[in-house]
Design a protein around this motif. Structure first.
Motif, PDB file in Angstrom:
ATOM      1  N   VAL A 134      21.301 161.393  56.949  1.00  0.00           N
ATOM      2  CA  VAL A 134      20.663 160.207  56.373  1.00  0.00           C
ATOM      3  C   VAL A 134      19.540 160.619  55.425  1.00  0.00           C
ATOM      4  O   VAL A 134      19.369 160.050  54.347  1.00  0.00           O
ATOM      5  N   VAL A 135      18.762 161.632  55.823  1.00  0.00           N
ATOM      6  CA  VAL A 135      17.675 162.123  54.982  1.00  0.00           C
ATOM      7  C   VAL A 135      18.225 162.666  53.666  1.00  0.00           C
ATOM      8  O   VAL A 135      17.700 162.374  52.584  1.00  0.00           O
ATOM      9  N   ALA A 136      19.302 163.451  53.742  1.00  0.00           N
ATOM     10  CA  ALA A 136      19.904 163.998  52.525  1.00  0.00           C
ATOM     11  C   ALA A 136      20.393 162.877  51.611  1.00  0.00           C
ATOM     12  O   ALA A 136      20.156 162.892  50.389  1.00  0.00           O
ATOM     13  N   ARG A 137      21.066 161.889  52.175  1.00  0.00           N
ATOM     14  CA  ARG A 137      21.592 160.787  51.363  1.00  0.00           C
ATOM     15  C   ARG A 137      20.458 159.937  50.781  1.00  0.00           C
ATOM     16  O   ARG A 137      20.551 159.448  49.653  1.00  0.00           O
ATOM     17  N   ALA A 138      19.380 159.776  51.559  1.00  0.00           N
ATOM     18  CA  ALA A 138      18.238 159.001  51.059  1.00  0.00           C
ATOM     19  C   ALA A 138      17.572 159.714  49.883  1.00  0.00           C
ATOM     20  O   ALA A 138      17.170 159.077  48.896  1.00  0.00           O
ATOM     21  N   ARG A 139      17.461 161.044  49.972  1.00  0.00           N
ATOM     22  CA  ARG A 139      16.873 161.803  48.863  1.00  0.00           C
ATOM     23  C   ARG A 139      17.730 161.666  47.609  1.00  0.00           C
ATOM     24  O   ARG A 139      17.209 161.482  46.494  1.00  0.00           O
ATOM     25  N   LEU A 140      19.045 161.726  47.776  1.00  0.00           N
ATOM     26  CA  LEU A 140      19.934 161.564  46.632  1.00  0.00           C
ATOM     27  C   LEU A 140      19.841 160.159  46.045  1.00  0.00           C
ATOM     28  O   LEU A 140      20.107 159.947  44.863  1.00  0.00           O
ATOM     29  N   ALA A 141      19.472 159.183  46.895  1.00  0.00           N
ATOM     30  CA  ALA A 141      19.283 157.803  46.425  1.00  0.00           C
ATOM     31  C   ALA A 141      17.867 157.572  45.907  1.00  0.00           C
ATOM     32  O   ALA A 141      17.484 156.438  45.640  1.00  0.00           O
ATOM     33  N   ARG A 142      17.094 158.673  45.794  1.00  0.00           N
ATOM     34  CA  ARG A 142      15.740 158.644  45.230  1.00  0.00           C
ATOM     35  C   ARG A 142      14.748 157.889  46.099  1.00  0.00           C
ATOM     36  O   ARG A 142      13.796 157.285  45.597  1.00  0.00           O
ATOM     37  N   LEU A 143      14.974 157.925  47.405  1.00  0.00           N
ATOM     38  CA  LEU A 143      13.998 157.385  48.338  1.00  0.00           C
ATOM     39  C   LEU A 143      13.077 158.506  48.788  1.00  0.00           C
ATOM     40  O   LEU A 143      13.471 159.674  48.815  1.00  0.00           O
ATOM     41  N   ARG A 144      11.857 158.170  49.169  1.00  0.00           N
ATOM     42  CA  ARG A 144      10.927 159.152  49.718  1.00  0.00           C
ATOM     43  C   ARG A 144      11.309 159.440  51.163  1.00  0.00           C
ATOM     44  O   ARG A 144      11.589 158.515  51.939  1.00  0.00           O
ATOM     45  N   THR A 145      11.306 160.728  51.522  1.00  0.00           N
ATOM     46  CA  THR A 145      11.845 161.109  52.829  1.00  0.00           C
ATOM     47  C   THR A 145      10.906 162.042  53.589  1.00  0.00           C
ATOM     48  O   THR A 145      10.270 162.923  53.007  1.00  0.00           O
ATOM     49  N   HIS A 196      11.390 165.444  51.389  1.00  0.00           N
ATOM     50  CA  HIS A 196      10.177 165.688  50.617  1.00  0.00           C
ATOM     51  C   HIS A 196       9.122 166.390  51.480  1.00  0.00           C
ATOM     52  O   HIS A 196       8.390 167.245  50.983  1.00  0.00           O
ATOM     53  N   GLN A 197       9.050 166.005  52.747  1.00  0.00           N
ATOM     54  CA  GLN A 197       8.086 166.608  53.662  1.00  0.00           C
ATOM     55  C   GLN A 197       8.740 166.809  55.013  1.00  0.00           C
ATOM     56  O   GLN A 197       9.465 165.929  55.490  1.00  0.00           O
ATOM     57  N   VAL A 198       8.490 167.971  55.619  1.00  0.00           N
ATOM     58  CA  VAL A 198       9.029 168.293  56.936  1.00  0.00           C
ATOM     59  C   VAL A 198       7.870 168.398  57.909  1.00  0.00           C
ATOM     60  O   VAL A 198       6.848 169.025  57.621  1.00  0.00           O
ATOM     61  N   THR A 199       8.033 167.768  59.059  1.00  0.00           N
ATOM     62  CA  THR A 199       7.031 167.907  60.115  1.00  0.00           C
ATOM     63  C   THR A 199       7.724 168.361  61.380  1.00  0.00           C
ATOM     64  O   THR A 199       8.937 168.222  61.548  1.00  0.00           O
ATOM     65  N   LEU A 439       1.078 157.929  58.801  1.00  0.00           N
ATOM     66  CA  LEU A 439       0.868 156.946  57.736  1.00  0.00           C
ATOM     67  C   LEU A 439       0.163 157.575  56.545  1.00  0.00           C
ATOM     68  O   LEU A 439       0.496 157.278  55.391  1.00  0.00           O
ATOM     69  N   HIS A 440      -0.799 158.460  56.793  1.00  0.00           N
ATOM     70  CA  HIS A 440      -1.455 159.165  55.697  1.00  0.00           C
ATOM     71  C   HIS A 440      -0.465 160.045  54.935  1.00  0.00           C
ATOM     72  O   HIS A 440      -0.522 160.155  53.700  1.00  0.00           O
ATOM     73  N   LEU A 441       0.453 160.669  55.687  1.00  0.00           N
ATOM     74  CA  LEU A 441       1.490 161.485  55.048  1.00  0.00           C
ATOM     75  C   LEU A 441       2.369 160.623  54.147  1.00  0.00           C
ATOM     76  O   LEU A 441       2.667 160.988  52.999  1.00  0.00           O
ATOM     77  N   TYR A 442       2.785 159.453  54.652  1.00  0.00           N
ATOM     78  CA  TYR A 442       3.597 158.549  53.835  1.00  0.00           C
ATOM     79  C   TYR A 442       2.829 158.124  52.576  1.00  0.00           C
ATOM     80  O   TYR A 442       3.417 158.024  51.488  1.00  0.00           O
ATOM     81  N   GLN A 443       1.541 157.856  52.749  1.00  0.00           N
ATOM     82  CA  GLN A 443       0.741 157.406  51.609  1.00  0.00           C
ATOM     83  C   GLN A 443       0.649 158.490  50.534  1.00  0.00           C
ATOM     84  O   GLN A 443       0.710 158.200  49.335  1.00  0.00           O
ATOM     85  N   ARG A 444       0.528 159.745  50.955  1.00  0.00           N
ATOM     86  CA  ARG A 444       0.487 160.833  49.978  1.00  0.00           C
ATOM     87  C   ARG A 444       1.818 160.934  49.232  1.00  0.00           C
ATOM     88  O   ARG A 444       1.853 161.227  48.036  1.00  0.00           O
ATOM     89  N   LEU A 445       2.918 160.721  49.947  1.00  0.00           N
ATOM     90  CA  LEU A 445       4.231 160.822  49.315  1.00  0.00           C
ATOM     91  C   LEU A 445       4.490 159.695  48.332  1.00  0.00           C
ATOM     92  O   LEU A 445       5.162 159.884  47.307  1.00  0.00           O
ATOM     93  N   THR A 446       3.987 158.506  48.642  1.00  0.00           N
ATOM     94  CA  THR A 446       4.332 157.328  47.846  1.00  0.00           C
ATOM     95  C   THR A 446       3.226 156.905  46.891  1.00  0.00           C
ATOM     96  O   THR A 446       3.474 156.079  46.007  1.00  0.00           O
ATOM     97  N   GLY A 447       2.013 157.417  47.088  1.00  0.00           N
ATOM     98  CA  GLY A 447       0.896 156.981  46.268  1.00  0.00           C
ATOM     99  C   GLY A 447       0.361 155.631  46.652  1.00  0.00           C
ATOM    100  O   GLY A 447      -0.466 155.044  45.946  1.00  0.00           O
ATOM    101  N   GLN A 448       0.822 155.083  47.794  1.00  0.00           N
ATOM    102  CA  GLN A 448       0.341 153.763  48.237  1.00  0.00           C
ATOM    103  C   GLN A 448      -0.945 153.918  49.049  1.00  0.00           C
ATOM    104  O   GLN A 448      -1.062 154.832  49.860  1.00  0.00           O
TER     105      GLN A 448
END
Length: 448
Positions: A134-145, A196-199, A439-448
């Motif tokens: 799902v992560v691979a397909r989401a990245r190909l669909a240009r979603l933040r992962t 985009h980011q691995v934890t 949530l801070h990690l998501y914010q860094r990835l998305t700029g939100q």
């Protein structure tokens, strides 16, 4: 921000271990902090919690012989749960030998299902190898992962010929920078490469998996991710309501060592144990968990301890513990039993976790919340969560090192033991901190 978590299990709908616990607690805490949160998981035949079917039909993205797809929803603690029903999940239980095929089909279905339900994620967060596709397909669909490793040992490997057909990714995805792993496909490797980011679930484990000893063949890739700043560790939290000695429906309520004595006496009575201190473990029976070390140490341990074990898994370890259960100071219950686990955590004197590796671990946190002091090997999340002035640590993965740590616990003066218990019960293992970190990690990835 709309966060979509994807995982193979989620408490209370489906659970085999810590992954289900995490997905039962983290999304709810993120919702409390203001995020819109959806969790997507398979609709297993074994799910008994109430869910509502919201869509049924065929998906062009799946093989036609898979038949109709059923989708259900439930809302709990501000979180929307979406369950994807495929014929491959109609069998009893969660996991089977053909899981690479089953979760490849699941991985192909998730994004189309979200599109049908008009649930566009700001961030898609996949958990363990079952969600890697799902992560691979989401990245190909240009979603933040974001992709979280809960246990690197299980990676979702299969032969390249069938694996390519099942996963149905573009040709370039099967190279060294994608899913290819020594001529096979490796779903987890794909998740690592495309995210985009691995934890992972503790800072120490994030460091350990960049070494050959703990890297499970992926240490080179993980080292590169670490150097690039794409790998980090965020410690898991604990469901403070579900594991609360002050309100636990399964044990006499208590808030200190004195009140704990009633739970200890109840556990002694339940298993017919004598007055020796109780050393317990609630665990999957596997060499990873060091259960073979515990069994090797039993001839010496039973001289000073009662030993209580709850768990299932490896047939050889199960057979060994079944044999030991004939001893008056050993009690073994096979399988998982939620009420009994609460009684064990509450009533034991000390809790053994001799893990060879431990990405995070929840049992040691639960034990400390109930004033049961952990005896742990220094690895992974056990290092990050068990203070040296609370629990008892040992380095070598041997039964003699485990026995020495148990002796150190046994020889601790009562006043010092009481101080350690008070400290243990005061520790904060809530999900509030980890949820904010994500949530801070998501914010860094998305700029939100």
């Amino acid at each position: 921000m709309h966060v979509v978590h994807v995982a193979s299990e989620v408490f209370p709908y489906s659970r085999s271990g810590g992954l289900g616990d995490v997905l039962g607690a983290l999304p709810a805490q993120q919702a409390k902090l203001g995020a819109e949160v959806t969790v997507v998981s398979p609709w297993y035949a074994s799910i008994t919690e109430p869910v509502r079917e919201v869509w049924r039909g065929e998906l062009n993205e799946l093989p036609r012989d898979l038949g109709e797809v059923r989708v259900a929803e439930a809302v709990r603690e501000g979180v929307r749960y979406v369950f994807v029903g495929l014929s491959v999940f109609d069998r009893p239980g969660l996991y089977h030998e053909d899981d690479v095929y089953r979760f490849s089909m699941f991985g192909r279905a998730v994004l189309p299902v979200l599109a049908r339900l008009r649930l566009l994620p700001t961030v898609l967060h996949g958990h363990d190898w079952q969600a890697a596709l799902v992560v691979a397909r989401a990245r190909l669909a240009r979603l933040r992962t974001v992709y979280t490793i809960h246990n690197l040992q299980y990676q979702g490997k299969w032969n390249m010929y069938e694996g390519r057909y099942w996963t149905a990714l573009p040709e370039f995805a099967y190279g060294l920078d994608g899913l290819e792993y020594f001529g096979e496909i490796n779903l987890m490797k794909g998740g690592l490469n495309f995210a985009h980011q691995v934890t992972t679930v503790s800072p120490t484990y994030a460091q350990e998996i960049t070494t050959p000893e703990y890297g499970e063949g992926l240490d080179g890739l993980l080292t590169r991710l670490s150097i690039e700043g794409r790998l980090s560790g965020i410690i898991n939290g604990l469901d403070q309501e579900r594991w609360n000695p002050r309100s636990d429906p399964y044990v006499p309520s208590f808030s200190d060592l004195r009140g704990k004595q009633a739970a200890t006496q109840a556990l002694r009575k339940e298993f017919g144990l004598d007055d020796a201190p109780i050393l317990a473990t609630v665990s999957r029976l596997a060499e990873q968990k060091g259960m073979d070390l515990l069994i090797e140490a039993l001839p010496e341990l039973v001289k000073d301890w009662n030993v209580v074990v709850l768990g299932g898994g490896d047939p050889l370890l199960t057979a060994a513990l079944t044999g030991w259960a004939q001893h008056p100071r050993v009690a073994f219950t096979q399988g998982m039993n939620e009420p009994l686990s609460h009684r064990i955590y509450a009533g034991a004197y000390a809790f053994a976790m001799p893990s060879r590796f431990e990405p995070c671990g929840l049992s040691q946190m639960i034990a400390m919340r109930y004033g049961t002091l952990p005896i742990v090997r220094e690895t992974g999340g056990l290092v990050d969560t068990v203070p040296h002035d609370v629990g008892f640590h040992f380095r070598d993965a041997t039964h003699t090192a485990l026995k020495a740590a148990c002796d150190a616990a046994l020889n601790t003066p009562p006043a010092e033991w009481a101080r350690r218990v008070d400290h243990a019960m005061s520790l904060d293992f809530s999900w509030s901190g980890p949820a904010r970190q994500y949530l801070h990690l998501y914010q860094r990835l998305t700029g939100q």
